[in-house]
Design an enzyme around this catalytic site. Structure first.
Site, short mmCIF file in Angstrom:
data_model
loop_
_atom_site.label_atom_id
_atom_site.label_comp_id
_atom_site.label_asym_id
_atom_site.label_seq_id
_atom_site.Cartn_x
_atom_site.Cartn_y
_atom_site.Cartn_z
N GLU A 1 0.85 -1.21 0.00
CA GLU A 1 0.00 0.00 0.00
C GLU A 1 0.87 1.24 0.00
O GLU A 1 1.90 1.29 0.68
CB GLU A 1 -0.88 -0.04 1.26
CG GLU A 1 -1.84 1.11 1.40
CD GLU A 1 -2.80 0.96 2.60
OE1 GLU A 1 -3.18 -0.18 2.95
OE2 GLU A 1 -3.13 1.99 3.20
N HIS B 1 -0.29 13.10 5.57
CA HIS B 1 0.30 11.92 6.19
C HIS B 1 0.61 10.93 5.07
O HIS B 1 -0.26 10.62 4.26
CB HIS B 1 -0.75 11.37 7.17
CG HIS B 1 -0.42 10.08 7.82
ND1 HIS B 1 0.12 10.00 9.07
CD2 HIS B 1 -0.58 8.80 7.39
CE1 HIS B 1 0.29 8.73 9.40
NE2 HIS B 1 -0.13 7.99 8.41
N ASP C 1 0.28 5.38 0.53
CA ASP C 1 -0.79 6.25 1.03
C ASP C 1 -0.50 7.73 1.05
O ASP C 1 0.56 8.13 1.52
CB ASP C 1 -1.03 5.99 2.54
CG ASP C 1 -1.59 4.65 2.85
OD1 ASP C 1 -2.32 4.12 2.04
OD2 ASP C 1 -1.27 4.16 3.95
N GLU D 1 -2.74 10.56 3.09
CA GLU D 1 -3.92 10.80 3.92
C GLU D 1 -3.87 12.26 4.37
O GLU D 1 -2.84 12.71 4.85
CB GLU D 1 -3.95 9.87 5.13
CG GLU D 1 -4.28 8.44 4.73
CD GLU D 1 -4.48 7.52 5.91
OE1 GLU D 1 -5.36 6.67 5.85
OE2 GLU D 1 -3.74 7.65 6.91
#
Ligand SMILES: *[C@@H]1O[C@H](CO)[C@@H](O)[C@H](O)[C@H]1NC(C)=O
Length: 293
Positions: free
Chosen positions: A108, A125, A110, A112
């Protein structure tokens, strides 16, 4: 009948298989259409595709958030999305935009976006999971108000590196350091996901500020999605553009300077500098030299 000979059929088949690649080259540079590229997966009507597929909005209220995912899966690629984050008092809300594979040892990558009180800065984030293992967080402030307008957030994922970009400026790089025993995501195809949800138990510095539900529904907007990658179908990867620029994309001297500038001025957390959190020693990727240029 010679016309239907095996070899002719075979070249016909090859042509049929390759044709989408040949035709697809031009098309791939265009922005995607949300109707064609995405499925609204949860939120019971809180996610909406508008403007003939050019705009997608997600909303969050006390009962539920919402989310969507790409129809296609990719093994490596470059992914751009314009996002306008929840305005005003967005404290407690998280807008997530990420790539993720399936299964219990998933990979994953990411972005955020952690909301904040009116006028207070969002936190960007970032994290990377490899075979189900995360704990690779870096956090940043932005050099603009991400709620005033759309800005482009991008992932580059090729066999040598993962790059996170904001408006074309690199903010984070994770190099392939497998030759030094550091894991790297390379075998599992990923889908692109986005969601808007309530995380007031952790996103506001450990739950310090609670989501103000009198301001609901909260809305984030998405447009100009562009994916240039190897499309994964039935355990085979269709990589039409073997010479696609993203495959060899790396940071030149100018971009390395931008990366250092962002990290110096806007980075607020780096797991590689958090010795308290890793008393037995920092994760391996934080200490070994990267061998890839
Ligand atoms: C919210 O604003 C405060 C005060 O400026 C800041 O310390 C914090 O990092 C911001 N972001 C979040 C998600 O709390």
């Amino acid at each position: 009948m010679a016309f239907f000979s095996y070899s002719n059929n075979y070249s016909m088949l090859l042509l049929i298989v390759l044709l989408p690649c040949l035709l697809g080259f031009e098309k791939m540079a265009e922005a995607g259409n949300f109707y064609q590229d995405m499925d609204l997966t949860w939120g019971d009507g809180r996610g909406k595709i508008l403007e003939n597929g050019n705009l997608l909005t997600l909303s969050l209220d006390k009962a539920s958030g919402s989310g969507f995912q790409s129809k296609k899966q990719y093994l490596n690629g470059r992914f751009d999305m314009k996002i306008k984050l929840v305005p005003a008092n967005s404290a407690g809300t998280v807008t997530a935009y990420y790539l993720r594979s399936q299964g219990s040892s998933w990979d994953e990558i990411d972005f955020e976006f952690l909301g904040n009180l009116s006028g207070q800065p969002y936190i960007v984030h970032t994290n990377i999971y490899i075979q189900g293992q995360g704990n690779r967080e870096q956090q940043f402030y932005l050099w603009f108000d991400p709620t005033a307008d759309f800005h482009t957030y991008s992932f580059l994922w090729n066999s040598a590196r993962i790059l996170f970009y904001v408006d074309g400026r690199p903010i984070r790089e994770y190099k392939n350091m497998e030759s030094n025993g550091v894991p790297y995501p390379k075998k599992q195809a990923m889908r692109l996901y986005a969601s808007l949800w309530n995380a007031d138990d952790w996103a506001t510095r450990g739950g310090l500020v609670k989501t103000d539900w009198t301001k609901a529904p909260f809305t984030a907007a998405f447009r100009s999605y562009n994916a240039n990658g190897c499309v994964w179908t039935n355990a085979a990867s269709w990589c039409c553009q073997n010479s696609a620029p993203w495959m060899s994309e790396a940071l030149d001297a100018g971009n390395q300077k931008v990366l250092r500038w962002v990290q110096k001025k806007y980075m607020i957390y780096n797991y590689c500098a958090d010795r308290k959190r890793f008393p037995q020693g920092l994760p391996r990727e934080c200490t070994v030299p990267a061998t890839n240029p």
